[in-house]
Every structure is written in C-alpha cells, then in structure tokens.
Design a protein around this motif. Structure first.
Motif, PDB file in Angstrom:
ATOM      1  N   ARG A 149       0.806  -1.218   0.000  1.00 12.38           N
ATOM      2  CA  ARG A 149       0.000   0.000   0.000  1.00 12.38           C
ATOM      3  C   ARG A 149       0.838   1.267   0.000  1.00 12.38           C
ATOM      4  NH1 ARG A 149      -2.608  -4.018   2.519  1.00 12.38           N
ATOM      5  NH2 ARG A 149      -4.853  -4.217   2.200  1.00 12.38           N
ATOM      6  N   LEU A 150       2.148   1.125   0.019  1.00 13.63           N
ATOM      7  CA  LEU A 150       3.042   2.282  -0.034  1.00 13.63           C
ATOM      8  C   LEU A 150       3.177   2.706  -1.494  1.00 13.63           C
ATOM      9  CD1 LEU A 150       4.751   4.084   1.801  1.00 13.63           C
ATOM     10  CD2 LEU A 150       6.646   2.487   1.500  1.00 13.63           C
ATOM     11  N   GLN A 151       2.144   3.389  -1.985  1.00 10.72           N
ATOM     12  CA  GLN A 151       1.996   3.628  -3.415  1.00 10.72           C
ATOM     13  C   GLN A 151       3.143   4.432  -4.024  1.00 10.72           C
ATOM     14  OE1 GLN A 151      -0.443   2.447  -5.592  1.00 10.72           O
ATOM     15  NE2 GLN A 151      -0.840   1.122  -3.840  1.00 10.72           N
ATOM     16  N   ALA A 152       3.717   5.344  -3.288  1.00  9.58           N
ATOM     17  CA  ALA A 152       4.719   6.247  -3.860  1.00  9.58           C
ATOM     18  C   ALA A 152       5.931   5.509  -4.407  1.00  9.58           C
ATOM     19  CB  ALA A 152       5.159   7.264  -2.809  1.00  9.58           C
ATOM     20  N   VAL A 153       6.276   4.356  -3.819  1.00  4.07           N
ATOM     21  CA  VAL A 153       7.500   3.668  -4.248  1.00  4.07           C
ATOM     22  C   VAL A 153       7.256   2.738  -5.432  1.00  4.07           C
ATOM     23  CG1 VAL A 153       8.416   3.767  -1.905  1.00  4.07           C
ATOM     24  CG2 VAL A 153       7.244   1.702  -2.665  1.00  4.07           C
ATOM     25  N   TRP A 154       6.008   2.465  -5.769  1.00  4.97           N
ATOM     26  CA  TRP A 154       5.717   1.564  -6.884  1.00  4.97           C
ATOM     27  C   TRP A 154       5.447   2.388  -8.129  1.00  4.97           C
ATOM     28  CZ3 TRP A 154       7.771  -2.406  -5.115  1.00  4.97           C
ATOM     29  CH2 TRP A 154       7.559  -2.860  -3.810  1.00  4.97           C
ATOM     30  N   LEU A 155       6.474   3.082  -8.591  1.00  8.90           N
ATOM     31  CA  LEU A 155       6.337   4.014  -9.704  1.00  8.90           C
ATOM     32  C   LEU A 155       6.070   3.289 -11.022  1.00  8.90           C
ATOM     33  CD1 LEU A 155       6.526   6.884 -10.807  1.00  8.90           C
ATOM     34  CD2 LEU A 155       9.020   6.628 -10.885  1.00  8.90           C
ATOM     35  N   SER A 156       6.783   2.190 -11.282  1.00  8.77           N
ATOM     36  CA  SER A 156       6.647   1.515 -12.576  1.00  8.77           C
ATOM     37  C   SER A 156       5.241   0.993 -12.833  1.00  8.77           C
ATOM     38  CB  SER A 156       7.667   0.382 -12.679  1.00  8.77           C
ATOM     39  OG  SER A 156       8.978   0.892 -12.727  1.00  8.77           O
ATOM     40  N   PRO A 157       4.622   0.246 -11.910  1.00  8.58           N
ATOM     41  CA  PRO A 157       3.251  -0.217 -12.204  1.00  8.58           C
ATOM     42  C   PRO A 157       2.253   0.924 -12.324  1.00  8.58           C
ATOM     43  CG  PRO A 157       3.933  -0.845  -9.975  1.00  8.58           C
ATOM     44  CD  PRO A 157       5.141  -0.348 -10.666  1.00  8.58           C
ATOM     45  N   ARG A 158       2.470   2.006 -11.604  1.00  9.36           N
ATOM     46  CA  ARG A 158       1.563   3.152 -11.724  1.00  9.36           C
ATOM     47  C   ARG A 158       1.731   3.837 -13.072  1.00  9.36           C
ATOM     48  NH1 ARG A 158       3.584   6.539  -7.641  1.00  9.36           N
ATOM     49  NH2 ARG A 158       1.956   8.047  -8.166  1.00  9.36           N
ATOM     50  N   LEU A 159       2.987   3.925 -13.535  1.00 14.50           N
ATOM     51  CA  LEU A 159       3.232   4.512 -14.851  1.00 14.50           C
ATOM     52  C   LEU A 159       2.642   3.627 -15.951  1.00 14.50           C
ATOM     53  CD1 LEU A 159       4.598   6.759 -16.484  1.00 14.50           C
ATOM     54  CD2 LEU A 159       6.716   5.421 -16.416  1.00 14.50           C
ATOM     55  N   ALA A 160       2.802   2.314 -15.812  1.00 19.95           N
ATOM     56  CA  ALA A 160       2.222   1.398 -16.787  1.00 19.95           C
ATOM     57  C   ALA A 160       0.702   1.501 -16.798  1.00 19.95           C
ATOM     58  CB  ALA A 160       2.660  -0.031 -16.475  1.00 19.95           C
ATOM     59  N   ALA A 161       0.095   1.658 -15.623  1.00 23.31           N
ATOM     60  CA  ALA A 161      -1.362   1.797 -15.556  1.00 23.31           C
ATOM     61  C   ALA A 161      -1.822   3.088 -16.227  1.00 23.31           C
ATOM     62  CB  ALA A 161      -1.817   1.753 -14.103  1.00 23.31           C
ATOM     63  N   GLN A 162      -1.059   4.156 -16.064  1.00 26.52           N
ATOM     64  CA  GLN A 162      -1.417   5.424 -16.705  1.00 26.52           C
ATOM     65  C   GLN A 162      -1.342   5.309 -18.231  1.00 26.52           C
ATOM     66  OE1 GLN A 162      -2.650   8.036 -15.411  1.00 26.52           O
ATOM     67  NE2 GLN A 162      -2.387   9.658 -16.956  1.00 26.52           N
ATOM     68  N   VAL A 163      -0.308   4.624 -18.728  1.00 24.93           N
ATOM     69  CA  VAL A 163      -0.189   4.415 -20.168  1.00 24.93           C
ATOM     70  C   VAL A 163      -1.368   3.576 -20.674  1.00 24.93           C
ATOM     71  CG1 VAL A 163       1.205   3.342 -21.984  1.00 24.93           C
ATOM     72  CG2 VAL A 163       2.320   4.648 -20.162  1.00 24.93           C
ATOM     73  N   ALA A 164      -1.714   2.531 -19.947  1.00 20.99           N
ATOM     74  CA  ALA A 164      -2.842   1.691 -20.357  1.00 20.99           C
ATOM     75  C   ALA A 164      -4.145   2.476 -20.366  1.00 20.99           C
ATOM     76  CB  ALA A 164      -2.954   0.492 -19.427  1.00 20.99           C
ATOM     77  N   ALA A 165      -4.267   3.453 -19.460  1.00 19.75           N
ATOM     78  CA  ALA A 165      -5.499   4.239 -19.397  1.00 19.75           C
ATOM     79  C   ALA A 165      -5.614   5.213 -20.565  1.00 19.75           C
ATOM     80  CB  ALA A 165      -5.551   5.008 -18.077  1.00 19.75           C
ATOM     81  N   VAL A 166      -4.500   5.825 -20.992  1.00 22.42           N
ATOM     82  CA  VAL A 166      -4.572   6.827 -22.057  1.00 22.42           C
ATOM     83  C   VAL A 166      -4.363   6.226 -23.434  1.00 22.42           C
ATOM     84  CG1 VAL A 166      -3.837   8.656 -20.496  1.00 22.42           C
ATOM     85  CG2 VAL A 166      -2.111   7.431 -21.843  1.00 22.42           C
ATOM     86  N   ALA A 167      -3.754   5.035 -23.501  1.00 21.70           N
ATOM     87  CA  ALA A 167      -3.510   4.391 -24.802  1.00 21.70           C
ATOM     88  C   ALA A 167      -3.660   2.886 -24.658  1.00 21.70           C
ATOM     89  CB  ALA A 167      -2.116   4.747 -25.326  1.00 21.70           C
ATOM     90  N   PRO A 168      -4.885   2.389 -24.512  1.00 24.37           N
ATOM     91  CA  PRO A 168      -5.083   0.950 -24.326  1.00 24.37           C
ATOM     92  C   PRO A 168      -4.521   0.148 -25.492  1.00 24.37           C
ATOM     93  CG  PRO A 168      -7.110   2.181 -23.905  1.00 24.37           C
ATOM     94  CD  PRO A 168      -6.145   3.144 -24.526  1.00 24.37           C
ATOM     95  N   GLY A 169      -3.831  -0.938 -25.172  1.00 24.07           N
ATOM     96  CA  GLY A 169      -3.298  -1.805 -26.206  1.00 24.07           C
ATOM     97  C   GLY A 169      -2.050  -1.282 -26.897  1.00 24.07           C
ATOM     98  N   LEU A 170      -1.414  -0.272 -26.358  1.00 20.60           N
ATOM     99  CA  LEU A 170      -0.209   0.285 -26.983  1.00 20.60           C
ATOM    100  C   LEU A 170       0.885  -0.783 -27.053  1.00 20.60           C
ATOM    101  CD1 LEU A 170       1.202   2.985 -27.973  1.00 20.60           C
ATOM    102  CD2 LEU A 170       2.169   3.077 -25.649  1.00 20.60           C
TER     103      LEU A 170
END
Length: 562
Positions: free
Chosen positions: A451-472
């Motif tokens: 739950r320490l979200q700040a340190v899990w940068l990579s999965p959060r960045l990947a989720a943001q990419v999936a949200a703005v460009a699904p299937g990229l």
C-alpha cells in the motif's frame, strides 16, 4: 488444549511435514501476490524468464535487447516452466510477478522440509522439527520467498546435499548409492542455479572435516575420511557435471564465449575483489546483522554457540560447525556483501540452535551473549514495524494502521518470548517465535508494503499508459530517466530506453501512435527538441513517485504527438 501444551507436543507430531508446510504458508503468503515487482534483481530475473517464454529461446538469457551473462539458466527454466504450467490450466500468468516467485517459495519450502527430515540424523527428531520451524521465519528467507531470483531455490539444493553429506559422515557404512546420487544431483542442480556456490559449501565442509578428523601424527596428505568414499565421487562428480554441462556448452556456443568472460570476469571476480554493484561491506558485517537476518530465531542460535563449540568433538556438532563456519568466514572475506549470501549456512545454525534448546544439560551462554541476543530479539520485533510506519509517514505523510498493529504484535512477541526465556522453556520459545512472527510479518508485508503507493512508480506509470492508450505495443513506448527493470516487466521488454530529452523527441517523430515518458530533469531539453522539430505534443498526464533504488523523487510526464 493450552498453548503451552500445544507447543510442548508439536515436535512429537506424526505429520511434521504437514505442520511445517502450514507454518511456511502462513509466514510467506502475505504479500506474495500483492507486492509489485521490485527493482532491480527481481524484475531482471522475471523479465528475462518472460522473454524466454515469449521467444522460445531457453539457452540465451536476455533483458530487453541486452545479453544478461551473469548467472546460469536454472532459475529462468524453473520460472518459465511455472508460467507454462499455469497457462496450461488457464491461468494468465505471463505478466504476473507472483508466478515467477513460485520457484523461490517452493525452494524455501524444500529447504525447510529437508532441514527437518534430513536433520534428524544429526540432532534427533524433535530438535530437527524445531530447527526447521526456526528456519522458516528467518527474515532473510522470508524476503527471498518474495523475490523471483535464485537464492531460495539454491538453499534447497544445498540443504539436501548437506543433509545427505551429514548422513555419509555419521554412518558411512550404511550410506547407499542412491543417497550418493541424490547428493551429487542436488549439487548439479545447484550449479545450474548459481554456478560454483552449491559445490563450494560441501567442499569447504569436507576440507574442514578432513583436517579436524586427521589422526594425531598422520601426514596432512592422508586424511581419515571414510565419508568421502561413501559419497562415491568417482562417478558422482561426472553425474554432477552432467546436470550442468549441456547448457554451459550451448551458452558458450550461442554467445561465442561471452557468457564465461562476463559471468566469471565481470560478475564473480568483481564481487570477490571490489565490492561489485556498490554493495561493499567490511568483514564482520554478517555477524553484526545476524540478529536481523535470522530474526526471530537468531537469539536462540546466538545462545547456543558457546555450547556448540564446547561440544565440537561430537561428530554431529562437528559436522554442523564444518558446514556453517567455513562458508560464513568465506563470505565475510568477500568484498561484496548482500544479506542473503550467508543463507546456505542457516540450516546448520538452526540445527545447532534447536539442539541446544532441546538439551536438558545445555550450557548457559555468557551474560553478554544473553543480553545481546535478547536485545536483538526485542529490537527487531519492535523496530521492524516501527521502521515500516516511519517509512509510510516520511514518504506519504500518514500514519499506517497496519504498522501500528505490527508494533503491537512485535511488542507482544518480545514479551512472550522473553518470559519463556526466564523460565528456560527454550524449545517452546523457538516454536512460539515462529508462530508469533506470522501476524508481525503479515502486518508489514501484506498491510504496509503493497500500500506504499509512492514507491511503486513503474506499475503506476504502466497503468497510466494503459489508461490513455489501451493496447499500446511495447515498441511504441519510450522512456527517459526511469530505466528500471520493473518498468520493462510491467510493459514488456520491447520498450525503448532513451538517453535524453532529445532522443525522446526523435523517438516521437519516428512514427505515428508513439508515446514517451520523460522525467522532470529532462523535460526542458525534451520541449526544446520538440520545438526544433516543429512537433505539436500533448501532455497525457504525470505520475510522481519515489525511485527507491536511487533515493530520489521522480515526476514522469507522458507525451504524444497531436
């Protein structure tokens, strides 16, 4: 049944393996599925295994487009086989980090069971059960079960091999050819996992035993070692080599010898001589952190050491000391220090600790050891959740209820175990420590870390990419300033790791539908390069987090050509 009666009767159980498996799962499953892929080693191993699955090339080890010539392929094969098995039954496991952790969990479980079942010949049935229960909650082993890499699986092979070697040492006349084959096979698998480390442990133990057992007045080149004959090295060593040689030949051909040059000259020798990867540590560091790495069992092991040394003339104790001490001293002498390096000595240390705990004639340790071991127990029991809570407050500015619950669990654990110590109930204390570690670890590794979200940068960045460009497609994504392997695992090995802001602008201009993530330090250079090229770009959002490997905050902004 009262808890004290349960703890007293548990070592006598007719189903020791069942109880140990239950204990291990209670200790290790919290956080196993919920902690994201970590940087850097775990994500490197997992992504390389994932690329094996994707490509069907099970000889070469690659991370993205780069050869990873550091370790043999054994753990990658185990991880790839696990993914194939899960997908064969309909579980989409290729992108799930927990699937790549399963070989680590299985290896740790085998090590615990081998400590119990093979340790009986060395310390007896009850003490072997307690030793296995002491090994299971050791913090360094808990960490290794949550990391998709080699060391927990390596521990399994070494524990099996050394358990069998112990039987050969104590009863060479009844040691069978099948047991000898198991010894050499375990070492062969160990070589496929981490090269020379697995055979190094019995080699050092054998040299030590040969020196200690040499009859007075006999020449040093004629040691008395009937156990060596029992191991049947004449055909055993070729058997060990057979397990590993085919892949080593294949990788040598596939890489034109680069694997050996880089693995030996660029990885192993650097670790020995120069503190590779900024992990230098002074001699004695492993002894200094033993109270942490072997928590909550270290306090009993430390108390047992004076008595174990006093009993070194007893064959079983002598073997366990020959197993643990030379390996420990070797790693203390190596320049590179990582907490898990001494893990191969832990089963022997736990067997010595359990033997002392179950001995009614045990030798009491000096007062300073008594005080030091108790302080280590209490300090780690309270300090672990305290540190976790402090990290949450420092990074996210909030109080974590799981850290507070863990603090209560740790305080109760220290009180209960020290109370048993005052009553000299050491066997019960060893088992109680393993059981009471369950809620403490669960609060930290399941409650706090995921739950320490700040340190899990990579999965959060990947989720943001999936949200703005699904299937990229992964090849249409480039990144500047966050080249961590966890991002490769989250998005795929084909992502483009770009040098700077100008390279990011060039990547965007190279084709339609591309997206780049640019860190805050390179964004100004990126904007200048975009303007020079006459590109109109749109900001798709920013993800901010703490790169815990580098120890700095990073803001990653996503851009796309309008």
């Amino acid at each position: 049944m009262r808890p004290a009666d349960f703890l007293e009767r548990l070592p006598e159980t007719r189903r020791p393996a069942l109880w140990l498996v239950l204990l291990c799962l209670l200790l290790w499953l919290p956080g196993f599925f919920t902690i994201p892929a970590g940087d850097r080693d775990e994500s490197r191993f997992a992504q390389a295994s994932r690329q094996m699955v994707d490509s069907g090339d099970y000889v070469r080890i690659r991370l993205g487009e780069v050869e990873r010539n550091k370790k043999p392929a054994g753990i990658h094969w185990a991880q790839a086989a696990t993914v194939h098995a899960l997908e064969a039954v309909g579980i989409r496991a290729r992108g799930q980090i927990w699937a790549y952790r399963l070989p680590s969990l299985a290896g740790a479980l085998v090590a615990v069971l081998a400590t119990c079942l093979l340790g009986r010949a060395l310390v007896g049935r009850r003490a072997a059960f307690i030793a296995a229960a002491m090994l299971a909650p050791c913090m360094v082993l808990l960490v290794e079960t949550h990391i998709a890499k080699t060391d927990a699986a390596l521990l399994a092979t070494i524990t099996i091999a050394m358990g069998l070697m112990g039987r050969a040492y104590l009863t060479p006349q009844s040691f069978t050819a099948g047991q000898a084959a198991g010894f050499w096979a375990a070492l062969g698998i160990g070589v496929l996992l981490k090269g020379p480390i697995a055979p190094m442990v019995p080699l050092l133990a054998g040299i030590t035993l040969a020196a200690m057992d040499r009859p007075a007045g006999s020449p040093w080149w004629k040691p008395s070692a009937p156990w060596f004959d029992a191991l049947r090295a004449g055909w055993g060593i070729p058997l060990m080599v057979m397990f590993a040689a085919p892949w080593f030949v294949a990788i040598g051909i596939a890489t034109e010898g680069r694997f050996f040059a880089e693995a030996i000259g660029g990885d192993m020798l650097d670790k020995v001589s120069s503190g590779e990867e900024a992990h230098w540590g002074p001699p004695g560091m492993y002894a200094a952190i033993f109270g942490i790495t072997a928590f909550p069992s270290a306090w009993i092991v430390l108390r047992s050491l004076p008595g174990s040394w006093a009993d070194r003339m007893q064959p079983a104790v002598r073997f366990l000391l020959a197993w643990a001490v030379p390996t420990w001293l070797l790693f203390e002498a190596v320049a590179t220090k990582l907490p898990h390096y001494t893990l191969p000595a832990f089963p022997a240390l736990m067997l010595l600790g359990a033997r002392w705990a179950m001995d009614p004639l045990r030798v009491a340790p000096p007062r300073w050891i008594d005080w030091l071991s108790g302080a280590a127990l209490g300090g780690v029991a309270v300090g672990l959740p305290l540190l976790a809570g402090a990290a949450v407050f420092r990074v996210e500015g909030r109080f974590d209820p799981f850290a507070i619950a863990g603090l209560a669990a740790g305080a109760f654990m220290a009180w209960a175990l020290l109370r048993m110590a005052r009553q000299a109930q050491w066997g019960r204390a060893a088992l109680a420590g393993a059981i009471l570690a369950v809620p403490l670890y669960a609060c930290v590794v399941e409650g706090v870390i995921p739950r320490l979200q700040a340190v899990w940068l990579s999965p959060r960045l990947a989720a943001q990419v999936a949200a703005v460009a699904p299937g990229l497609p992964a090849g249409n994504f480039g990144v500047v300033g966050h080249h961590e392997p966890s991002l490769q695992f989250a998005m795929g090995g084909d992502i483009r790791l770009l040098r700077d802001g100008a390279a990011a602008a060039e990547f965007l201009a190279g084709g339609p539908g591309r997206i780049v993530a640019v860190n805050d330090r390179q964004e100004a250079a990126f904007q200048r390069a975009v303007a020079e090229r006459g590109l109109a770009v749109r900001n798709l959002g920013t993800v901010t987090g703490l790169n815990y490997v580098r120890g700095r905050w990073v803001a990653m902004s996503l851009f796309k050509v309008d």
